[in-house]
Design a protein around this motif. Sequence first.
Motif: not given
Length: 131
Positions: A33-58
């Motif tokens: 899945v894309t980072a955008g897909w992940v962002q939609e699933r976790i919700g809560g107003g999390i920024a796309y860049t934050t999701v990308m940072t977390i994915l990169t760290r993981l």
Amino acid sequence: MREKSDGPQGRRRGQGELEGQVLAALGAASGPVTAGWVQERIGGGIAYTTVMTILTRLQAKGAVARERVGRSFEWTAVADEAGLAAWRMRKVLDGEADRQAVLASFVTALPPGDELLLRELLEQAAAEGED
């Protein structure tokens, strides 16, 4: 580590909570899945860049993998749900100074059935290591 705000309510996230949410979303996905897909699933107003940072760290920790698709990436969890839970447990354990004390406390707090299961699994792992 500073905690992040969770949108308009201002609720603060605990350390590792966002990583856990990202891992859970990836674990629930039926494929990459894309980072955008992940962002939609976790919700809560999390920024796309934050999701990308977390994915990169993981990814750096070996918990997720990515593959380039066009100009972006698709992400997958490296393990199934049980493997992801085990990874999170190891992460917590690795963050503690007295590993032996944490393990001892964990084992003594287990219900008898879980303690027996853990002993059986340890014996099985030891036997497989001898092969």
